[in-house]
Structures are given as structure tokens and as C-alpha cells.
Enzyme design. Structure first.
Site, PDB file in Angstrom:
ATOM      1  N   LYS A   1      67.235  53.971 114.856  1.00 57.00           N
ATOM      2  CA  LYS A   1      66.992  54.002 113.410  1.00 57.00           C
ATOM      3  C   LYS A   1      67.110  52.580 112.882  1.00 57.00           C
ATOM      4  O   LYS A   1      68.060  51.880 113.221  1.00 57.00           O
ATOM      5  CB  LYS A   1      68.029  54.899 112.731  1.00 57.00           C
ATOM      6  CG  LYS A   1      67.811  55.108 111.260  1.00 57.00           C
ATOM      7  CD  LYS A   1      68.949  55.831 110.589  1.00 57.00           C
ATOM      8  CE  LYS A   1      69.303  57.145 111.241  1.00 57.00           C
ATOM      9  NZ  LYS A   1      70.376  57.865 110.526  1.00 57.00           N
TER      10      LYS A   1
ATOM     11  N   CYS B   1      61.298  44.400 102.049  1.00 56.92           N
ATOM     12  CA  CYS B   1      60.080  45.147 102.371  1.00 56.92           C
ATOM     13  C   CYS B   1      60.310  46.653 102.380  1.00 56.92           C
ATOM     14  O   CYS B   1      61.298  47.137 102.911  1.00 56.92           O
ATOM     15  CB  CYS B   1      59.567  44.706 103.752  1.00 56.92           C
ATOM     16  SG  CYS B   1      58.099  45.588 104.301  1.00 56.92           S
TER      17      CYS B   1
ATOM     18  N   CYS C   1      57.183  48.457 102.883  1.00 58.07           N
ATOM     19  CA  CYS C   1      55.905  48.917 103.422  1.00 58.07           C
ATOM     20  C   CYS C   1      55.862  48.892 104.944  1.00 58.07           C
ATOM     21  O   CYS C   1      54.921  49.387 105.538  1.00 58.07           O
ATOM     22  CB  CYS C   1      54.754  48.073 102.874  1.00 58.07           C
ATOM     23  SG  CYS C   1      54.612  46.432 103.609  1.00 58.07           S
TER      24      CYS C   1
ATOM     25  N   CYS D   1      60.472  40.915 102.391  1.00 56.87           N
ATOM     26  CA  CYS D   1      59.053  41.027 102.041  1.00 56.87           C
ATOM     27  C   CYS D   1      58.375  39.670 102.224  1.00 56.87           C
ATOM     28  O   CYS D   1      58.908  38.646 101.811  1.00 56.87           O
ATOM     29  CB  CYS D   1      58.942  41.464 100.577  1.00 56.87           C
ATOM     30  SG  CYS D   1      57.268  41.409  99.900  1.00 56.87           S
TER      31      CYS D   1
ATOM     32  N   HIS E   1      52.391  43.615 101.896  1.00 61.72           N
ATOM     33  CA  HIS E   1      52.076  44.870 101.202  1.00 61.72           C
ATOM     34  C   HIS E   1      50.774  44.748 100.401  1.00 61.72           C
ATOM     35  O   HIS E   1      50.083  45.740 100.196  1.00 61.72           O
ATOM     36  CB  HIS E   1      53.238  45.306 100.299  1.00 61.72           C
ATOM     37  CG  HIS E   1      53.587  44.324  99.238  1.00 61.72           C
ATOM     38  ND1 HIS E   1      54.519  43.320  99.405  1.00 61.72           N
ATOM     39  CD2 HIS E   1      53.106  44.183  97.972  1.00 61.72           C
ATOM     40  CE1 HIS E   1      54.608  42.608  98.301  1.00 61.72           C
ATOM     41  NE2 HIS E   1      53.754  43.108  97.405  1.00 61.72           N
TER      42      HIS E   1
HETATM   43 FE1  FES Z   1      56.396  45.054 102.737  1.00 59.98          FE
HETATM   44 FE2  FES Z   1      56.158  43.339 100.750  1.00 59.98          FE
HETATM   45  S1  FES Z   1      56.877  45.333 100.654  1.00 59.98           S
HETATM   46  S2  FES Z   1      55.661  43.024 102.815  1.00 59.98           S
END
Ligand code: FES
Length: 110
Positions: free
Chosen positions: A56, A74, A76, A85, A89
Site C-alpha cells: 500500500k 499528487c 492523480c 505534484c 495532472h
Molecule cells: Fe498528480 Fe499534479 S496531481 S501531478
């Protein structure tokens, strides 16, 4: 066009599959007539490649120890600097029509 499915055995439920029993053939095993299309939904992994050897992926942050007043994390799973990040995204959202963005953590004012 309806298709026929032979069912052998008791306790078989077809309610969720859009199948109805049909005795038009008389004696013998119950025939099942398909009354609607079956939609199969398969779960796909959200995480394409980040730390896949871990059971996990969990990260914790002590907000008061952040080095910058505002840090983007991040959500995504596409960042090359995960868990931070890196703006990936934006490309993901354009390619998929998704609307994901980072979690912004603010360092408390001292
Ligand atoms: Fe994943 Fe920005 S939220 S790169």
C-alpha cells in the site's frame, strides 16, 4: 436477437444478468432467454507505476515541518516526483477529460 442458455443445477440466479427462464421447450432443463445486454464492469488500477512493490502506498507529512509555505501533493498518480505534484495532472486531464488536481498543504504561520 435473444440467445438461449442452458442451466443445469439448482440455486442458479440470473436476475442480475438480464436472463429470464423459459419453459417453451416443455420437459428438460430450464432454458434461459437473454432479455437485455449484460454490462461487465472491470476495476482497473488507479496507480499505473508508482512504488508497485509496496502493498500500500502511504505517505505522511508533518505539516509544521513543510519546507515551503504551500506544497502540492499528487492525487492523480501520474507525477514523476510522487508524492509531490509535478503538474502531470494537466496532461492526464487533457487526455482523459478527467478533472483531478493536487492536494495543497499549507504550512501554519508561526
Ligand atoms: Fe498528480 Fe499534479 S496531481 S501531478
Amino acid at each position: 436477437m435473444a440467445s438461449m442458455v442452458s442451466v443445469v443445477g439448482a440455486g442458479f440466479s440470473c436476475g442480475g444478468l438480464g436472463l429470464k427462464p423459459s419453459r417453451a421447450g416443455g420437459a428438460g432443463p430450464t432454458q434461459w432467454r437473454q432479455t437485455s445486454a449484460v454490462v461487465v464492469v472491470r476495476a482497473e488500477a488507479i496507480n499505473p507505476e508508482i512504488r508497485k512493490t509496496e502493498e500500500k502506498v502511504v505517505d505522511s507529512v508533518v505539516v509544521s515541518e513543510l519546507s515551503k509555505p504551500l506544497t502540492a501533493y499528487c492525487r492523480c498518480w501520474r507525477s514523476g516526483t510522487f508524492p509531490l505534484c509535478d503538474g502531470s495532472h494537466v496532461k492526464h486531464n487533457k487526455a482523459t477529460g478527467d478533472n483531478v488536481g493536487p492536494l495543497l498543504l499549507k504550512k501554519p504561520k508561526e
